[in-house]
Design a protein around this motif. Structure first.
Motif, PDB file in Angstrom:
ATOM      1  N   LYS A  22       5.523  -1.452   5.593  1.00  0.00           N
ATOM      2  CA  LYS A  22       4.802  -0.429   4.847  1.00  0.00           C
ATOM      3  C   LYS A  22       3.601   0.070   5.660  1.00  0.00           C
ATOM      4  CE  LYS A  22       2.426   0.412   0.491  1.00  0.00           C
ATOM      5  NZ  LYS A  22       3.087   0.762  -0.731  1.00  0.00           N
ATOM      6  N   CYS A  44       5.342  -5.879   3.906  1.00  0.00           N
ATOM      7  CA  CYS A  44       4.029  -5.215   3.951  1.00  0.00           C
ATOM      8  C   CYS A  44       3.744  -4.664   5.344  1.00  0.00           C
ATOM      9  CB  CYS A  44       2.930  -6.190   3.525  1.00  0.00           C
ATOM     10  SG  CYS A  44       2.965  -6.609   1.780  1.00  0.00           S
ATOM     11  N   THR A  48       0.814  -5.033  -3.152  1.00  0.00           N
ATOM     12  CA  THR A  48       2.219  -5.003  -2.734  1.00  0.00           C
ATOM     13  C   THR A  48       2.732  -6.415  -2.474  1.00  0.00           C
ATOM     14  OG1 THR A  48       1.923  -2.825  -1.740  1.00  0.00           O
ATOM     15  CG2 THR A  48       3.843  -4.088  -1.029  1.00  0.00           C
TER      16      THR A  48
END
Length: 85
Positions: free
Chosen positions: A63, A60, A42
């Motif tokens: 996420k 990130c 990612t």
């Protein structure tokens, strides 16, 4: 915080909030990007898209928080297939 006035658009910065929590999440992501292929991929994808490094790291982190919240909600353990979505 954004710095905008009329047509001027400056850099946005993170300010305020819980500094200790933000620091812990940032450091956790620095470690996760080295050992977890999902977060590493990612991060690399965001860098290739032209995002600044700190913006990619914070994306990130978000996420990771979403994944952890869903794990708590469902009472499940880490599943790499779940994290790919």
């Amino acid at each position: 915080m954004n710095r905008e006035s009329g047509r001027y658009k400056g850099k946005r910065i993170i300010q305020g909030g819980r500094t200790q929590v933000r620091t812990v999440l940032y450091m956790a992501m620095m470690s996760a990007m080295q050992s977890n292929p999902i977060f590493k991929a990612t991060y690399q994808r965001l860098l290739e898209a032209g995002k600044p490094k700190k913006v990619a790291i914070i994306a990130c982190v978000r996420k990771m928080v979403v994944i952890l919240n869903s794990m708590l909600r469902d009472g499940t353990m880490w599943d790499e297939n779940m994290a790919k979505n």
